[in-house]
Structures are given as structure tokens and as C-alpha cells.
Design a protein around this motif. Structure first.
Motif, short mmCIF file in Angstrom:
data_model
loop_
_atom_site.label_atom_id
_atom_site.label_comp_id
_atom_site.label_asym_id
_atom_site.label_seq_id
_atom_site.Cartn_x
_atom_site.Cartn_y
_atom_site.Cartn_z
N CYS A 276 0.84 -1.21 0.00
CA CYS A 276 0.00 0.00 0.00
C CYS A 276 0.87 1.25 0.00
CB CYS A 276 -0.92 0.01 1.22
SG CYS A 276 -1.91 -1.49 1.36
N GLU A 316 -9.40 -1.40 2.63
CA GLU A 316 -9.24 -0.72 1.34
C GLU A 316 -8.88 0.74 1.60
OE1 GLU A 316 -13.04 -1.09 -0.62
OE2 GLU A 316 -13.96 0.45 0.64
N GLY A 328 -11.65 1.88 -1.96
CA GLY A 328 -11.30 0.86 -2.93
C GLY A 328 -11.05 1.42 -4.31
N ARG A 359 -13.50 -2.97 -9.57
CA ARG A 359 -13.74 -3.30 -8.15
C ARG A 359 -13.32 -4.74 -7.86
NH1 ARG A 359 -19.35 -0.61 -9.04
NH2 ARG A 359 -18.75 1.57 -8.84
N TYR A 362 -9.58 -4.88 -7.79
CA TYR A 362 -9.06 -4.27 -6.56
C TYR A 362 -9.18 -5.24 -5.38
CZ TYR A 362 -8.19 -0.86 -2.88
OH TYR A 362 -7.65 -0.18 -1.81
N ARG A 363 -10.35 -5.87 -5.29
CA ARG A 363 -10.57 -6.79 -4.19
C ARG A 363 -9.57 -7.95 -4.26
NH1 ARG A 363 -12.63 -4.32 -1.13
NH2 ARG A 363 -11.38 -5.68 0.17
N ALA A 366 -6.16 -6.57 -3.29
CA ALA A 366 -6.14 -6.22 -1.87
C ALA A 366 -6.05 -7.46 -0.99
CB ALA A 366 -7.37 -5.39 -1.51
#
Lengths: 376, 119
Positions: A276, A316, A328, A359, A362-363, A366
């Protein structure tokens, strides 16, 4: 014009960085146009197949090669100086004066893109455009400043006026019937039927842009439509430097519409996660307008301001802007929408199915990120 | 506000008013007066498209030069705002000694400009 409104315009100030980016964009456009100007001056003098269109006895174009080199060289030098922010007001004034002079010399130098460029140079001659991202700024230790807003505001108004009057001009039978499109763009056989719909779309787009850029809600879509239009036009029409110059000038003005106060947006990220941290570092680099404050989720004050818990921030990235918090992929999109490198196309990331794919991606990222702090 | 600042303020205000008056008023007025397209905004609207040009020779042949703004045109102009009817005939007649007349055809009108007789 009501006096109170005028006074507000004249006394308003704005961050220097967007005005500097506007200056750089115009400077680059001047350099490109300068190359064409040099070439055109040469052809007008030395190519018998080129039709000169002199206007006044007293306004003679340079008739010798050294004269052409001197005039074009001055124009190019002014554009380069404007780009790097070296005596920006003087550079803009010189470039504006040369461009304006050429209007009197020969009709070959008339054109919408030249006229628009001249007007933008006039604004830059009046603006404090080298207060940031310039030689002077570097020498002074890179301070962040505010500058008078009215020259930039006039540049924005000028763009809207250009869109408005162009869309009004297109309200004529030749354009609405598709004849102009058929003649200029739709030259492939079998595509003639597309000419009229394309004409209507083009007219609607320009009319929309005249007003939508001033609406905070519609602005992102104005950027996307304008980006599409000004990229497509040089591609679809016969390649012409003037169209590229005009697109560069328009995009430079678009940056002025990115009206985001520095530090007005909060980004809360998981500062226990090395991945991150690297991502945030990239976002900081793209945040040329310094619109965002990047705060780690280990800071309770950041969590309180964003209205999220530590667990939510670990899940997120969170972006607090305009009184609401999003996270997110949508948060990343929100950040990109106010960066100069991405603002023209980032709103598209919010459209289906791109948003859904984004999305999901991203999930996935992540959940699989390697949360290892970088070695100290 | 000190005097220099007041003067600057007044000058800026005057500039803004005059600038907007010109940039709004002139294009608006030009819309009501055909033929006054210079320094207005009408990109690819079809209102001021340059004419297609042809040259007729003494032997009766006609050579179509097309739009002189197009790259590859045998004779060309360097800007779409060039008044072709005014400037092109002289250059075209000078290029071809046996040219008899230059014809410019546009949506609005057809114009024929005779080449000056050769002495």
C-alpha cells in the motif's frame, strides 16, 4: 457586468500550480506551432505553388532566409521560455505580439487555432503563471503560492465562448444535413449514412462542453467528451498540425477547470502494508496539484476525519472528498480524476462494466497483497 | 487600497469588461452578417468552407485543382481562412501561361476570374 461580481473575479486568487500547468501546455503548443510557422514563412517565400495572401503593404513578411529564421526563431524561443517559465510574462507577450503581427502579414496565418493561441498568450502575459513550476520557482525554493485568478478565468471563459459560438455556427443546413461531415470525414464508401448522425453528435458535444465544464457535477463527463472529441478530430480529419495545436491548447485550459484546493482531500491508507505504501507513493507523484493529504490508518485523527474505523481502512484505501468517503477502486478513481495526467479519462473508470471489473480486480489485489513493511 | 493597487484593479476591470464585450459581441454580430467569419468561431461548420477551384485553358481543357487547402493539391494555400477567390487566381494564372480563367465553386456561389491577357 454587476460590479460586485466583477470585483469578486478581480480579487479572487487561486493556487499557482494549475496556472503553471496551463502555461506549460500553451508553451508546448507555441513551440509546435512555431515549427509550422517557420515552414509556412519559408514556403510562402520560396514555393511557387503556394498562394500568398498578403494583407497590407506595411506588413511585410521576412523575404530572406535569415529574416525567416530570426522571426521564427524568436517565436520558438518565446515558446520554449514560456514552457520552462523563464520570464513567462515577457515570453508570452513576445509570442503574442509575433502571432498577432502575423495576422497582419498574411491570411495564411489566420486560423482558429492561431487565434485561440494568441488569446491564451495574451492571458499568460497578464497572469503570474511562473509562480510555480518555473525557473523563478526553483530559485525561490519551490514555495506554494496563490496567484490572481482572473486571467485564468478569462481563458476558461474564452474556451466556453469558442465552444458556444462554434455550436451555434453549426446550426446551418449544410452541417445538419451531414454534407460537411460527408465531405471531411466520412469518405469511406458505405459510411455516408453515418454523416448526419455524426454531425448531430458533434454539435451536441460542443454545445454540452460550452456549459458543462462550469458544472462540478457534469465536469468529469465534459473532460471525457472533450478528450474524445479533441483526440478523434485530428485522427479523423486530414492530419494537420493546427488541429493538434488546438487540442493541446484546449487540454491546457481544461487543467484550469480542475478546481481542487490543495490538501482538500484526505486519503487514508493502511500504513502497515508495504504494498500500500508503494501504491500511495505513486499516487503522490501523480498528485501534481497537491490536492490530497495522505495519512496512514494508524493515525486516529485521520480515521476520525474520514469517518472510518481502522479495520475499514485496512480493508481498502479511503478517500474523503466533498463531504463523503469512498473506498477501494472508486477511491483510486476519485484520486485519478483530479490528477493532470488522468483527469481527462479517469471518469470512464466509473462506467459499467469497467467499474465492476475494477472493483473485482481491486478486491483480488487487496486480498493477496504482501503486507510486509519495507526494511528500515 | 493604495493608489497603484487601485489603478491596477481599475485597469484589470476595464480589460475584463472590454475583452468580454469584444469576445461576445463580435462573434454574435458576425452571425448576423454573412461573410464576416474572421476572428469568430465556426470550426468545420461549413459556413466558410473554401471553394473548389478549377482552371480553364485556352484549348478548352479544364483542370480541377480541388480544395487548395488539401495537401497534395497542385496549387495550395497554407490556411483555411485564405480568401481563395481574391488571391488564388493571380498565382494560378501566373503558373500556367495558357490559362484562360479560374473558377471557384462553393456552396454559396460560383465565381469566375479571367486571367489577364498575355501581351
Amino acid at each position: 457586468m454587476p460590479a460586485a461580481f466583477l470585483n469578486r473575479i478581480l480579487t479572487a486568487r487561486r493556487p499557482a500550480r494549475p496556472v503553471a500547468l496551463f502555461r506549460i501546455g500553451v508553451g508546448l503548443a507555441v513551440v509546435l506551432r512555431g515549427v509550422k510557422t517557420a515552414r509556412d514563412l519559408y514556403l510562402l517565400e520560396y514555393d511557387p505553388l503556394v498562394v500568398p495572401a498578403p494583407l497590407f503593404e506595411w506588413a511585410q513578411r521576412p523575404a530572406t532566409l535569415p529574416g525567416i529564421v530570426a522571426l521564427a526563431g524568436a517565436f520558438l524561443a518565446a515558446g520554449a521560455a514560456l514552457t520552462v517559465g523563464w520570464h513567462a510574462r515577457l515570453s508570452a507577450a513576445v509570442a503574442c505580439a509575433i502571432s498577432a503581427w502575423l495576422f497582419f502579414v498574411d491570411q495564411s496565418f489566420w486560423g482558429h487555432h492561431v487565434y485561440f493561441m494568441t488569446l491564451m498568450l495574451l492571458m499568460l502575459a497578464l497572469a503570474d503563471s511562473d509562480a510555480s513550476l518555473s525557473v523563478r520557482w526553483i530559485r525561490q525554493g519551490r514555495p506554494e503560492r496563490d496567484v490572481p485568478a482572473w486571467p485564468a478565468w478569462l481563458a476558461q471563459v474564452q474556451l466556453s465562448l469558442a465552444y458556444f459560438f462554434t455550436s451555434v455556427a453549426k446550426l446551418n443546413p449544410a452541417f445538419l444535413s451531414g454534407d460537411v461531415m460527408r465531405d471531411r470525414i466520412v469518405t469511406a464508401p458505405g459510411m455516408s449514412a453515418m454523416a448526419q448522425p455524426l454531425a448531430i453528435v458533434a454539435l451536441a458535444a460542443e454545445a454540452f462542453l460550452a456549459f458543462a465544464l462550469w458544472s462540478r457535477r457534469l465536469r468529469p463527463w465534459a473532460f471525457v467528451i472533450g478528450f474524445g472529441m479533441h483526440v478523434l478530430i485530428p485522427v479523423l480529419l486530414t492530419p494537420y498540425v493546427g488541429l493538434v495545436v488546438f487540442s493541446m491548447l484546449v487540454f491546457a485550459v481544461y487543467v484550469l477547470f480542475l478546481d481542487v484546493p490543495p490538501g482538500s482531500r484526505l486519503v487514508v491508507w493502511d500504513d502497515a502494508c508495504g504494498f500500500c505504501g508503494r501504491t500511495v507513493e505513486w499516487l503522490r507523484r501523480l498528485d501534481w496539484l497537491s490536492a490530497h493529504r495522505f495519512e496512514g490508518s494508524s493515525r486516529p485523527s485521520a480515521l476520525a476525519e474520514a469517518g472510518v474505523t481502522a479495520e475499514e481502512a485496512a480493508d481498502e484505501v479511503k478517500v474523503r472528498a466533498g463531504g463523503r468517503t469512498i473506498g477501494g477502486f472508486d477511491g483510486i478513481r476519485s484520486i485519478l480524476e483530479v490528477t493532470p495526467v488522468a483527469f481527462l479519462w479517469a471518469p470512464v473508470l466509473g462506467l459499467p462494466p469497467i467499474a465492476q471489473w475494477g472493483r473485482a480486480a481491486y478486491r483480488r489485489v487487496a486480498s493477496r497483497r504482501h503486507c510486509v513493511l519495507p526494511p528500515r | 487600497m493604495p493608489l497603484p493597487a487601485r489603478l491596477t484593479h481599475a485597469a484589470s476591470g476595464a480589460f475584463v469588461i472590454v475583452y468580454l464585450a469584444v469576445q461576445v459581441g463580435y462573434p454574435a454580430l458576425a452571425r448576423t452578417r454573412p461573410g464576416h467569419g474572421a476572428f469568430t468561431w465556426h470550426m468545420y461548420s461549413g459556413l466558410y468552407d473554401g471553394p473548389k477551384v478549377a482552371v480553364a485553358f485556352a484549348d478548352g481543357t479544364v483542370r480541377d485543382l480541388g480544395r487548395l487547402t488539401r495537401r497534395g493539391s497542385q496549387v495550395r494555400v497554407l490556411g483555411s481562412s485564405v480568401d481563395i477567390e481574391r488571391y488564388a487566381p493571380k498565382r494560378i494564372c501566373g503558373l500556367w501561361p495558357d490559362a484562360r480563367e479560374v473558377r471557384a465553386r462553393s456552396r454559396a456561389r460560383d465565381v469566375t476570374v479571367p486571367c489577364p491577357p498575355r501581351s
